[in-house]
Design a protein around this motif. Structure first.
Motif, PDB file in Angstrom:
ATOM      1  N   GLY A 299     -13.725  81.274 -18.409  1.00  0.00           N
ATOM      2  CA  GLY A 299     -13.221  80.341 -19.404  1.00  0.00           C
ATOM      3  C   GLY A 299     -14.064  80.282 -20.660  1.00  0.00           C
ATOM      4  O   GLY A 299     -14.363  79.199 -21.164  1.00  0.00           O
ATOM      5  N   VAL A 300     -14.464  81.434 -21.179  1.00  0.00           N
ATOM      6  CA  VAL A 300     -15.381  81.477 -22.316  1.00  0.00           C
ATOM      7  C   VAL A 300     -14.686  81.048 -23.602  1.00  0.00           C
ATOM      8  O   VAL A 300     -13.451  81.031 -23.706  1.00  0.00           O
ATOM      9  CB  VAL A 300     -15.967  82.893 -22.497  1.00  0.00           C
ATOM     10  CG1 VAL A 300     -16.779  83.290 -21.283  1.00  0.00           C
ATOM     11  CG2 VAL A 300     -14.852  83.910 -22.757  1.00  0.00           C
ATOM     12  N   ARG A 301     -15.495  80.701 -24.590  1.00  0.00           N
ATOM     13  CA  ARG A 301     -15.018  80.360 -25.929  1.00  0.00           C
ATOM     14  C   ARG A 301     -15.443  81.482 -26.868  1.00  0.00           C
ATOM     15  O   ARG A 301     -16.599  81.900 -26.851  1.00  0.00           O
ATOM     16  CB  ARG A 301     -15.594  79.023 -26.366  1.00  0.00           C
ATOM     17  CG  ARG A 301     -15.166  78.550 -27.748  1.00  0.00           C
ATOM     18  CD  ARG A 301     -15.499  77.070 -27.922  1.00  0.00           C
ATOM     19  NE  ARG A 301     -16.906  76.822 -27.661  1.00  0.00           N
ATOM     20  CZ  ARG A 301     -17.847  76.816 -28.591  1.00  0.00           C
ATOM     21  NH1 ARG A 301     -17.536  77.084 -29.852  1.00  0.00           N
ATOM     22  NH2 ARG A 301     -19.103  76.554 -28.281  1.00  0.00           N
ATOM     23  N   VAL A 302     -14.501  81.946 -27.716  1.00  0.00           N
ATOM     24  CA  VAL A 302     -14.742  83.088 -28.597  1.00  0.00           C
ATOM     25  C   VAL A 302     -14.704  82.614 -30.048  1.00  0.00           C
ATOM     26  O   VAL A 302     -13.781  81.915 -30.461  1.00  0.00           O
ATOM     27  CB  VAL A 302     -13.691  84.193 -28.374  1.00  0.00           C
ATOM     28  CG1 VAL A 302     -13.946  85.377 -29.290  1.00  0.00           C
ATOM     29  CG2 VAL A 302     -13.691  84.637 -26.908  1.00  0.00           C
TER      30      VAL A 302
ATOM     31  N   VAL B 186     -19.595  84.884 -28.100  1.00  0.00           N
ATOM     32  CA  VAL B 186     -18.947  84.369 -26.902  1.00  0.00           C
ATOM     33  C   VAL B 186     -19.841  83.299 -26.279  1.00  0.00           C
ATOM     34  O   VAL B 186     -21.053  83.516 -26.119  1.00  0.00           O
ATOM     35  CB  VAL B 186     -18.675  85.495 -25.880  1.00  0.00           C
ATOM     36  CG1 VAL B 186     -17.943  84.945 -24.666  1.00  0.00           C
ATOM     37  CG2 VAL B 186     -17.857  86.616 -26.527  1.00  0.00           C
ATOM     38  N   TYR B 187     -19.225  82.165 -25.925  1.00  0.00           N
ATOM     39  CA  TYR B 187     -19.975  81.041 -25.379  1.00  0.00           C
ATOM     40  C   TYR B 187     -19.478  80.696 -23.982  1.00  0.00           C
ATOM     41  O   TYR B 187     -18.268  80.619 -23.735  1.00  0.00           O
ATOM     42  CB  TYR B 187     -19.834  79.810 -26.274  1.00  0.00           C
ATOM     43  CG  TYR B 187     -20.413  79.982 -27.658  1.00  0.00           C
ATOM     44  CD1 TYR B 187     -21.732  79.647 -27.932  1.00  0.00           C
ATOM     45  CD2 TYR B 187     -19.631  80.508 -28.689  1.00  0.00           C
ATOM     46  CE1 TYR B 187     -22.263  79.821 -29.204  1.00  0.00           C
ATOM     47  CE2 TYR B 187     -20.159  80.682 -29.964  1.00  0.00           C
ATOM     48  CZ  TYR B 187     -21.468  80.334 -30.208  1.00  0.00           C
ATOM     49  OH  TYR B 187     -21.995  80.507 -31.462  1.00  0.00           O
ATOM     50  N   LEU B 188     -20.420  80.497 -23.077  1.00  0.00           N
ATOM     51  CA  LEU B 188     -20.137  79.979 -21.741  1.00  0.00           C
ATOM     52  C   LEU B 188     -20.577  78.525 -21.745  1.00  0.00           C
ATOM     53  O   LEU B 188     -21.771  78.231 -21.710  1.00  0.00           O
ATOM     54  CB  LEU B 188     -20.900  80.770 -20.680  1.00  0.00           C
ATOM     55  CG  LEU B 188     -20.695  80.325 -19.226  1.00  0.00           C
ATOM     56  CD1 LEU B 188     -19.257  80.562 -18.801  1.00  0.00           C
ATOM     57  CD2 LEU B 188     -21.656  81.054 -18.294  1.00  0.00           C
ATOM     58  N   GLY B 189     -19.611  77.610 -21.840  1.00  0.00           N
ATOM     59  CA  GLY B 189     -19.975  76.226 -22.089  1.00  0.00           C
ATOM     60  C   GLY B 189     -20.554  76.143 -23.491  1.00  0.00           C
ATOM     61  O   GLY B 189     -19.932  76.549 -24.462  1.00  0.00           O
ATOM     62  N   ASN B 190     -21.760  75.625 -23.600  1.00  0.00           N
ATOM     63  CA  ASN B 190     -22.446  75.563 -24.884  1.00  0.00           C
ATOM     64  C   ASN B 190     -23.524  76.638 -25.022  1.00  0.00           C
ATOM     65  O   ASN B 190     -24.315  76.600 -25.965  1.00  0.00           O
ATOM     66  CB  ASN B 190     -23.074  74.179 -25.078  1.00  0.00           C
ATOM     67  CG  ASN B 190     -22.022  73.102 -25.263  1.00  0.00           C
ATOM     68  OD1 ASN B 190     -20.991  73.331 -25.882  1.00  0.00           O
ATOM     69  ND2 ASN B 190     -22.269  71.921 -24.708  1.00  0.00           N
TER      70      ASN B 190
END
Length: 476
Positions: free
Chosen positions: A222-225, A235-239
């Motif tokens: 569920g990464v943030r791009v 790419v962020y895993l959580g913060n």
């Protein structure tokens, strides 16, 4: 504008049409390639140069210019698809956990604890109806055998739950390894894309590979791009950053010591990046972490609580601490209970792991009657326990129903999330996917454009032939 400039214009038209056919062919060739994003030739008309006294007036432009080969995509639909894929993966993994927990309870067959409890109480009831010493001895033997089956079933359920918890810890490690490998791949693709952009080479195929890797990362964690200049992404895993431009940062996992300590709140499984805790926002990794730290421990606590109530209900009848008026029974000792707990936990479990039939009980020492009588009142009362307020079977059934309800709810959520994910993927593919009919139309259009440009070039060639070879030959 000279006649020769027309040749240049036609040549550019031929080149543009040819390049358009090549791009169309690339799309058609990859119509079944997973993760491929269709490409489109971008072109614009050439601007006539020159100003002032050197300006060329009343002339057309200088033909067409190829400005690039665009990757037809939409950042919003790609981001939505990644997010919905992560949610679907999270619910799918969560449903697998709940389904396994429900199966571990073993209530779908004759070996389930509910059946074993009913069999034990039936044995007590038969013992209560025994009319001879021989029948009573056989009845006591049968009671102890069925009670042992109950204890074995309880420990089997606990063993399977603990095994599931351990396996989920292993899955966390596997997911982390997958995240680290994919993050390193994204960082490598960032480097290749930046180099391609800098040198003027089309990075479209590299962008497709990276998008596929990012989708996989989203599904797992569920990464943030976040897009950056030069075509790279972070790419962020959580913060926590796991990809920053050309560099990737490894995720580490710290496992909980034991299921018992997790239930006690003294231990947990955590992820860290560069020493800072990272918490996935979605994906299979989040569901697995939640299962290790919350879902399985909560169900295990529920099993422990149910087992303690079962033991208390049986012991209250077999070895009451107080009489019907609440007065303490003389000589009461917990050592005489029917169900007891072993001294220590072997595998780090709770009450269910230590649950046992009192080792001191034998068919000869088993008490089935009131003190000083042979009325079998104790055995009869234990036989009627399933219908009492503190029913052992009802206690266990409540635990089973709770797990089954949660499993069903998880399945419903997983189905809905899967449908949403499919719609998001379809929306993305409607923008980025290859449509054969559209490509065939483009191919015909480029073919006609090529033929027309070739015809213009032929016409100019004939005009030049007339100008060069026939000028001054009038009248001959």
């Amino acid at each position: 504008m000279s006649t020769f400039s027309g040749i240049t214009t036609s040549s550019r038209a031929l080149t543009a049409a040819q390049r358009g056919m090549e791009v169309t062919g690339q799309n058609i060739a990859n119509v079944n390639t997973e993760g491929y994003t269709r490409q489109r030739l971008e072109q614009s008309e050439s601007v006539v140069g020159g100003v002032g006294m050197h300006a060329r007036r009343l002339v057309p432009g200088e033909g067409v210019e190829i400005t690039g080969i665009a990757r037809v995509s939409n950042a919003l639909t790609e981001s939505a698809a990644r997010q919905d894929v992560a949610t679907a993966a999270e619910h799918r993994a969560g449903t697998a956990v709940w389904s396994r927990l429900e199966a571990n309870l073993g209530e779908d067959g004759i070996s389930g604890l509910s059946t074993q409890l009913n069999t034990m109480h039936k044995a007590f009831s038969d013992l209560g109806n025994a009319t001879s010493t021989e029948n009573a001895l056989a009845g006591r033997t049968h009671v102890l055998a069925t009670a042992q089956n109950v204890a074995d079933t309880v420990r089997r359920v606990d063993t399977q739950v603990q095994a599931q918890w351990a396996e989920l810890g292993g899955q966390v490690s596997l997911h982390v390894e997958d995240v680290n490998a994919t993050a390193a791949q994204v960082a490598g693709l960032n480097t290749a894309i930046l180099d391609a952009v800098t040198s003027g080479v089309s990075p479209n195929e590299l962008l497709d590979q990276r998008e596929k890797a990012l989708t996989h990362l989203s599904e797992v964690a569920g990464v943030r791009v976040v897009a950056r200049d030069g075509g790279t992404v972070d790419v962020y895993l959580g913060n926590s950053t796991i990809v920053g431009g050309r560099q990737s940062f490894a995720v580490s996992v710290v496992h909980g010591t034991s299921l018992a300590e997790v239930k006690a709140g003294t231990s947990s499984t955590r992820l860290t990046v560069e020493g800072v805790e990272a918490r996935p926002a979605g994906g299979a990794l989040k569901a697995t972490l939640d299962a290790v730290n919350t879902t399985v421990p909560d169900v295990s606590e529920g099993i422990d609580a149910a087992v303690q109530k079962i033991a208390a209900a049986v012991n209250a009848v077999y070895n009451p601490a107080t009489d019907a008026n609440g007065v303490a029974v003389p000589g009461y000792s917990a050592a005489n209970d029917f169900f007891t707990s072993s001294a220590a936990s072997v595998k780090g479990g709770g009450a269910a792991e230590r649950f046992q039939v009192n080792p001191a009980l034998t068919p000869a020492s088993l008490r089935d009657s009131s003190a000083g009588t042979v009325d079998r009142a104790v055995a009869k009362a234990l036989g009627e326990l399933p219908s009492a307020a503190n029913s052992t079977t009802r206690t266990w059934r409540t635990t089973v129903v709770d797990v089954a309800a949660r499993t069903q709810a998880s399945e419903v959520r997983a189905d809905l999330a899967a449908q949403v994910s499919l719609k998001s993927i379809a929306a993305r593919d409607s923008v980025s996917g290859v449509n054969i009919d559209e490509e065939m139309t483009n191919l015909v259009s480029y073919q006609h454009a090529y033929a027309a440009a070739a015809r213009v070039l032929t016409t100019i060639d004939q005009a030049l032939d007339t100008l060069i070879n026939r000028t001054g030959l009038v009248g001959r």
